[in-house]
Structure formats: structure tokens, C-alpha cells
Design a protein around this motif. Sequence first.
Motif, PDB file in Angstrom:
ATOM      1  N   MET A 299     -10.362  91.962  -4.942  1.00  0.00           N
ATOM      2  CA  MET A 299      -9.127  92.677  -5.255  1.00  0.00           C
ATOM      3  C   MET A 299      -7.916  91.963  -4.658  1.00  0.00           C
ATOM      4  O   MET A 299      -6.865  91.849  -5.285  1.00  0.00           O
ATOM      5  N   TRP A 302      -7.315  88.901  -6.720  1.00  0.00           N
ATOM      6  CA  TRP A 302      -6.810  89.344  -8.037  1.00  0.00           C
ATOM      7  C   TRP A 302      -5.292  89.537  -7.956  1.00  0.00           C
ATOM      8  O   TRP A 302      -4.527  89.052  -8.790  1.00  0.00           O
ATOM      9  N   LEU A 319      -3.090  99.781  -4.202  1.00  0.00           N
ATOM     10  CA  LEU A 319      -4.530  99.966  -4.411  1.00  0.00           C
ATOM     11  C   LEU A 319      -5.330  98.970  -3.563  1.00  0.00           C
ATOM     12  O   LEU A 319      -6.318  99.335  -2.915  1.00  0.00           O
ATOM     13  N   VAL A 323      -8.006  99.830  -0.627  1.00  0.00           N
ATOM     14  CA  VAL A 323      -9.395  99.369  -0.674  1.00  0.00           C
ATOM     15  C   VAL A 323      -9.752  98.608   0.599  1.00  0.00           C
ATOM     16  O   VAL A 323     -10.776  98.873   1.232  1.00  0.00           O
ATOM     17  N   ARG A 379      -2.963 107.376  -2.563  1.00  0.00           N
ATOM     18  CA  ARG A 379      -3.592 107.934  -3.775  1.00  0.00           C
ATOM     19  C   ARG A 379      -2.529 108.586  -4.665  1.00  0.00           C
ATOM     20  O   ARG A 379      -2.571 108.473  -5.896  1.00  0.00           O
ATOM     21  N   VAL A 382      -0.664 105.735  -6.424  1.00  0.00           N
ATOM     22  CA  VAL A 382      -1.467 105.147  -7.499  1.00  0.00           C
ATOM     23  C   VAL A 382      -1.522 106.105  -8.698  1.00  0.00           C
ATOM     24  O   VAL A 382      -1.359 105.690  -9.848  1.00  0.00           O
ATOM     25  N   ALA A 383      -1.713 107.387  -8.407  1.00  0.00           N
ATOM     26  CA  ALA A 383      -1.838 108.354  -9.497  1.00  0.00           C
ATOM     27  C   ALA A 383      -0.520 108.493 -10.265  1.00  0.00           C
ATOM     28  O   ALA A 383      -0.521 108.557 -11.498  1.00  0.00           O
ATOM     29  N   LEU A 387      -0.890 105.502 -12.790  1.00  0.00           N
ATOM     30  CA  LEU A 387      -1.561 106.196 -13.892  1.00  0.00           C
ATOM     31  C   LEU A 387      -0.635 107.141 -14.642  1.00  0.00           C
ATOM     32  O   LEU A 387      -1.042 107.769 -15.620  1.00  0.00           O
ATOM     33  N   LEU A 389       0.661 110.018 -13.851  1.00  0.00           N
ATOM     34  CA  LEU A 389       0.491 111.475 -13.741  1.00  0.00           C
ATOM     35  C   LEU A 389       1.807 112.086 -13.249  1.00  0.00           C
ATOM     36  O   LEU A 389       2.543 111.454 -12.488  1.00  0.00           O
TER      37      LEU A 389
ATOM     38  N   LEU B 253     -11.927 107.503 -18.061  1.00  0.00           N
ATOM     39  CA  LEU B 253     -10.655 107.648 -17.346  1.00  0.00           C
ATOM     40  C   LEU B 253      -9.522 107.927 -18.332  1.00  0.00           C
ATOM     41  O   LEU B 253      -8.695 108.823 -18.111  1.00  0.00           O
ATOM     42  N   LEU B 257      -7.179 111.132 -18.209  1.00  0.00           N
ATOM     43  CA  LEU B 257      -5.741 111.056 -17.937  1.00  0.00           C
ATOM     44  C   LEU B 257      -4.942 111.768 -19.019  1.00  0.00           C
ATOM     45  O   LEU B 257      -4.012 112.518 -18.714  1.00  0.00           O
ATOM     46  N   ALA B 260      -5.311 115.425 -18.484  1.00  0.00           N
ATOM     47  CA  ALA B 260      -4.630 115.929 -17.280  1.00  0.00           C
ATOM     48  C   ALA B 260      -3.110 115.951 -17.454  1.00  0.00           C
ATOM     49  O   ALA B 260      -2.420 116.743 -16.831  1.00  0.00           O
ATOM     50  N   ALA B 281      -6.995 108.689  -8.703  1.00  0.00           N
ATOM     51  CA  ALA B 281      -6.738 107.439  -7.962  1.00  0.00           C
ATOM     52  C   ALA B 281      -8.055 106.827  -7.502  1.00  0.00           C
ATOM     53  O   ALA B 281      -8.261 105.610  -7.588  1.00  0.00           O
ATOM     54  N   ASN B 282      -8.969 107.654  -7.040  1.00  0.00           N
ATOM     55  CA  ASN B 282     -10.251 107.132  -6.567  1.00  0.00           C
ATOM     56  C   ASN B 282     -11.076 106.518  -7.693  1.00  0.00           C
ATOM     57  O   ASN B 282     -11.687 105.463  -7.513  1.00  0.00           O
ATOM     58  N   TYR B 284      -9.928 105.308 -10.471  1.00  0.00           N
ATOM     59  CA  TYR B 284      -9.223 104.098 -10.913  1.00  0.00           C
ATOM     60  C   TYR B 284      -9.536 102.938  -9.958  1.00  0.00           C
ATOM     61  O   TYR B 284      -9.783 101.813 -10.395  1.00  0.00           O
ATOM     62  N   ARG B 285      -9.541 103.224  -8.667  1.00  0.00           N
ATOM     63  CA  ARG B 285      -9.937 102.231  -7.654  1.00  0.00           C
ATOM     64  C   ARG B 285     -11.350 101.714  -7.950  1.00  0.00           C
ATOM     65  O   ARG B 285     -11.586 100.502  -8.012  1.00  0.00           O
ATOM     66  N   TRP B 288     -11.593  99.475 -11.070  1.00  0.00           N
ATOM     67  CA  TRP B 288     -11.122  98.096 -10.891  1.00  0.00           C
ATOM     68  C   TRP B 288     -12.071  97.271 -10.033  1.00  0.00           C
ATOM     69  O   TRP B 288     -12.301  96.088 -10.292  1.00  0.00           O
TER      70      TRP B 288
END
Lengths: 391, 392
Positions: A299, A302, A319, A323, A379, A382-383, A387, A389, B253, B257, B260, B281-282, B284-285, B288
Motif C-alpha cells: 500500500m 502503491w 488509508l 493500514v 475511517r 475515508v468513508a 467513498l 458517504l 461494496l 455504497l 447506503a 471504510a474497513n 474498502y481498506r 485494496w
Amino acid sequence: MDLEPTAEEAAFRAEVRAFLKREVTPEVWAAHRDLGEQGMWSPDFTKAFRRKLGAAGYIGMGWPAQYGGGGRSRIFQAIFWDEMEYFRAPGLDRSITYVPNALMAFGTEQQKAMLLPRIIKGELSWFVGYSEAEAGSDLANMKTRAVADGDDFVITGQKMFSSDAHMADYGWVAARTDPSGPKHKGISLFIVDMRSPGVKITKYPTLAGWTHHAVYFDQVRVPRSMLVGTQDEGWKVVMGAIDFERAALSSPGLVGYQFDRLLAWCSKDRDGADRPIDDPLVQDELARLAIEAEGARLMSYWLASLHARGLMPQHETSLALLVKREVSRRMDISGLDLLGPHAPLRAGSPHAQLDGEVEVEYRDHLYFQFAAGGFDITRNVVAQRGLGLPR
Amino acid sequence: MDITLNEDQALIAETAKSFAQSALTPARIRELEETENGFDAGVWREMAQMGWAGAPFPDAFGGSGFGLFELSLIVEALGQGAIPSPIYSSVVEGGMLLLEAGSEAQKKAWLPRIAAGEGLLTTAITEPAGGLAPGQIRTEIARAGNGFAINGTKLFVRDAGAAEAMICLGRSGLRPEDLTLLLVPGDAPGVARRRLKAAGGEALWEVTFSNVRLGADALVGEAGGAWPHVAQLLLRGAAMKSAELVGIGQASLDLTLSYAKTRVQFARPIGSFQGVQHHMANVYRDLWLCRLLAWQANARLASGKPAGREVAMAKAKAGECMPALTRIAHQVHGAIAYYRDYPLELYYHRAIAAQSAYGDAGHHRRALARLLREDLGRFRGEDPHELPVHHV
């Protein structure tokens, strides 16, 4: 997709390893660690070591040529961070990661001319003054004030959780210049000479055994020329270089070291006793840890690959840091498990295994769960940003 | 070093993804699960026309010269679209096995037809005991006249109903690795099949060989020399399943999403709740991490270097994390996804089927543990530090 290092990358890694093996010997390790004040290395050794990093060209290796840098890609920087962490070497902190990058992005020409030549040589140590008692995860809630007064600003307030403030030459300090607006507005960023009258540092012992600091500013005068970026728009500066800092912190060197140390310990021949590594449960745990460490390593590279291609990863950086730190905590916890009855023996105790490092780190790395974006805050980041949200 | 897809690879991935998203409706996919062959022959022909069935074969055998890594991107996309196809049986297994171990005549006879989507070849490796170690192969291959006779039972044979032929692994000697491969026509006397009813989209079969007689030209590779080729096939399958699991995870996912973000309860989209955000988030982690490990495993295999370590890591991680991801996806959806007409269920089944194929997570961690004991250097990776022994 090319997972193999180029010949140049492999040669650079070998060079950094040779440098670190020469500079961080077991004797140096024994002589310069200061578990009381610093948690790891003594301030004097850290400062001297940072100058060596500068002399070897490592600090400015990724900087653009106009600032005297080497213009090396992020892959090379990631290799450097990786090896530095693996060898537990000092000096890889905000003074050479966050601050110079933020300065290059937001500083005035005068500030850059004054500071970058000294930073690239490893001459300066910095503390970053963001967090306060009431401004932790909610950083924009900061209360420290900076009031314009002629050619100066006058700063008054208190910064908490100020790592390495006791050895800092300069502070990179955020303060509120306009208390009337919404909380993300009206913040400005200042470079503060730590020798200024009115700066006072106090100590707090941490549960890990080392000392953390708070910095008090009592009517500290800072020349207007030390304002970074635009007045009242300091939030941009605060966020602007944070991804670089997170990328450096997400280096996998630490987890590689933690894993190798456990593996060596489990493989060691013991008089008349079975080696832990001959136990199938231990093998399973080591296999799991190896997978986690490899994931963290991939990661991190990357991320470096995305940067090297000129892309601007955002939430990916958060992220990668999450990790790396989660995997490191996993190593701490498994480490204690594998050490069995020796787990609680502390550094310096008779019969302590691995210098008691596993127990020290189990306490020390607790800060991974809250510092520079705590696990759960990350988190959320990231969300929401990664993503999409809703808030 | 560059851990990103190059332009060609990104294009292949994009093309494969958009094909896989539209090739079949969820209703048609469910319908196919109930059929004997399990896949849509028209869709497979289209895939062959795009060069996917010959992806890793050389030009001379009708291949498109993409390579194994590119094939893994296609497999990920097929996983994401839940598209059933004989890509495992005919390409990853049969075709690649012939490419590596077969004679020129066998390759010439088969590979161009596989690449064109005309010929379908599978392999018969695993047995009712279920293990993947060479010592667990009991099917007998005996010399008979100028040729061979096979007796035994094989399990989890992919697409045995649709395949024209299968390459069967059998025991030709007493030592664990005295194993031989034979090319068996599907209609050879003595071959009997039973379709297994299994979760996931693959058509899996039990195949029984009762005194199946074959000529000398049925031999694939050298008599007694099968195991290295089969071991490589199993690694290849595991690496591809790692990529497929990533596709399964991505689809789960994505569905979750979008649900949600639009499902409103307590006057808010449920995706605004931290409990949901942390789950997302978890996963998605984990997605990847699994994708990076799968990329590494398949790139390593494609390079021709030893890939046991990289594949074991990828499959162990994906085999554990991706089924878990589908469980979280269901939890966030709640009751709605419990119904068959909601597409998430496709992935729920496929995740457990894929995690069990070519070695489950435990199998691959045991493989890592063997490296730990026998080849510490490989266990610790390509470029290990000296162990920090001054602390030990």
C-alpha cells in the motif's frame, strides 16, 4: 505494473542501507537512546543525525532543483523512509517532511530563502503547533489568538500534544486571527522563533515512559513577515501538506522491523526447549503477520507510485497510514502473545526479551490510535472523502 | 517499480468491466446457475472474439498476447459482473497446462480452438479426499498395451459437461510425486459424470474413470513428471481466484455504497451514520489490500519467477476478507438483500465458492509456514534485511 525495483532503485536502497548500517550500529543504539525524555533517541543525537542526513543529500532528495533539491521521484523517497524506519533511525519527522513541503507550497520567497537552505542541511528542528486542549480531532476549534499590532502579530494561547517542542528551533503555529467567522475561516499560520520572549514549554510524562510537551504563548511577538500564506486562510496551509506527512508516516519500515524481530526471536535455538517457530499455532500467526506486513508494504509503494505518476492521492494517503498503524498494533499485540510469560518484562529487567522493546512499543504505539488522525477519524475521512458517504 | 496499471492494462480492465456489467442480467445469471453447463455460449463466444480466451497464449497458437496479469484483470471484471464462463476450465487450467506441458501437436490441435472459443478443455485434478498435496492423488494410471488405462474418481472438475476433453491427473508410481497427465476425450468409454450442486456460479462435476483406455498419444508431458505443472496450475488458479474475489468484493461494496447513500431511515441516509461509515471504510481498506496482493501475485506469476509466496499471501487474505466483506454488505443492507431478486446474493455465494477453490486461506497459510521452515529467504520476500539479531 512492475513490482520489481529498477536497477537504480535497488542501488539506492543498498546505498541507504549501507549508510544506516554504518551510522546506527548496536553501539550507537546502546549509547544514544533516551527512553526517558525522548522515547527513543536523545535530542542531541537526533540533531546531529539530521545533519548527516542533510550532508548525504537525503533531506532534499525529492525537492525541486530551484530549492537545491535532487528532484528524485517519490519511489526513491519511499525507499528512504522505509529504510530509515526499519533501522529505527532518528530525524525522520516533520522537520524534514511536513514543514519544508508546506513552506515550498505556501511560504514567501523571503521565508524560503531564509529557511530552506538550513532545512536541507538538517540544521533545523521544528514543532508543529496545531492541537490544543479543546482542538484535537476537531482541529478548527483552536482558540490560540494572533492579533495584528503594527508590523507584528501578537500570539497568546496554549498548544498541547506538541511533539519535540523541547528541541525545536522554530514552531509552525496555527492561530486564530479572526474570531468572528466560521471556525475554518480566520485561522492564520506563523513561523515562530522558539527563542522569542513569552514562549514557555512544560512537560507531561506519557504512559509510554517518555515526555511530551505543551507550549504556552504569552504575548509572543511574531513579525508579519513570518505569516505563511494569506491571513485568515491558514486552514489551507494546515491541510495543504498533510498528505505528504501522512505518506511519510505510512512507510512500512517499522512493521517490517517488528516482523523480522519477532521472526528472529521465534526462530532462535533455545537450550533444551522447543523453538516457538516449531509450533503450528505460531507458524499460523507468523504467516498472518507476514501477509499483513506485505499488505502495508504494497500500500505504501502503491501510494508512492501514484505520486510518481503525478497523480494526487488524497484519501488513499489516509488509508495507507491507517493500514500501517493498524498492522503495527497487530505486531505489538501478537508480539506480547508470542513472548508468553516474558511479555511483561520491561526494558532493563533481568530476563527481558528483545530488550523489552515489545512491551515498550505496546505502550508507545498506543498513540498510533489517535495521533495525526486517529483510527476512527480516519475511517470517517475515508468513508466521506473516499467513498462519498454523506456527512 | 510502479504499482499502478499502465495505459494498456487500464484499458483492458475498463473494457472487461463494461462488458461484464452488461453481458448478462442478474435474472439471466440466476437462470444459468440452474443449467447443466452453467454459462451462456454466446457470451463466451463474444469473450473469445475480444481475445480473452486466448489471452495468455502466444500468437502462434491464436493467442492475443495479453499475458497472465492482463488475464487476471479480465477475471476480476468477470467476478465483479458475476459472469459465468469456462475461462478457468479452458484457459487458466486446460489451455495453460497444455501450453506449459503439452507436445507441439497437442498445442496446435487445441490452443487455437480454445482461443477461438470453439474447443473447450478442462482438467481433472482433485479427488474426493479434497486435498491438494500430490500424495493425496489416488486415481491410477496403468500401462495398458501401447497406451494407458485410468481408474478413479475426480471431484470439482470444472465444466466437465461442456468440455470436449479433460486432462486427468493420475498416479503412475508409488512415490508421492509419481504422477502423470493424460488427455481424455469426454466421450471415451468408461467416463461417467455427475453434476455437483454447489454455491457460486461454476459448473462443478464429479467424474469417474472406469478402466478408461487411451493410446500413447494421450500423454501430456512426461510420464511421472506431472506434479510441477499441476502445482503451477494450482498457483495460477489461486492467483486468479484472488483477483476474482476482489471483483466480488468491489461489486458488493458498490452495491452497498449506493444503497447506503440513498436508503433513508430516521430521516437521514443510513450512510451518514458512523457505524455504517466505519464498516465501509474497513471493507474498502480490505478490498485494496486484497487487490494489491492479487496484482502482485499475478504479476509475479506472469514474470515466470517463483510465485508461491506471493500467491499464498494473496489467496489467504482474499479468501478470508472478501467473504467477510459480503457479510458486512448484507448487514448494511438489512432485510432487502435477503431476497433473491436483489443482486447482492450472487456475490454472497460466489465469495465462499471462490475462497474454497485452489486452496482455502488455511491451505495457503500452511504453504507460507512451509516456506518459513524450509526457505526463510523466500518467506521474507525478495529483498529482505539481515535479521536484526543484535536484539535477539
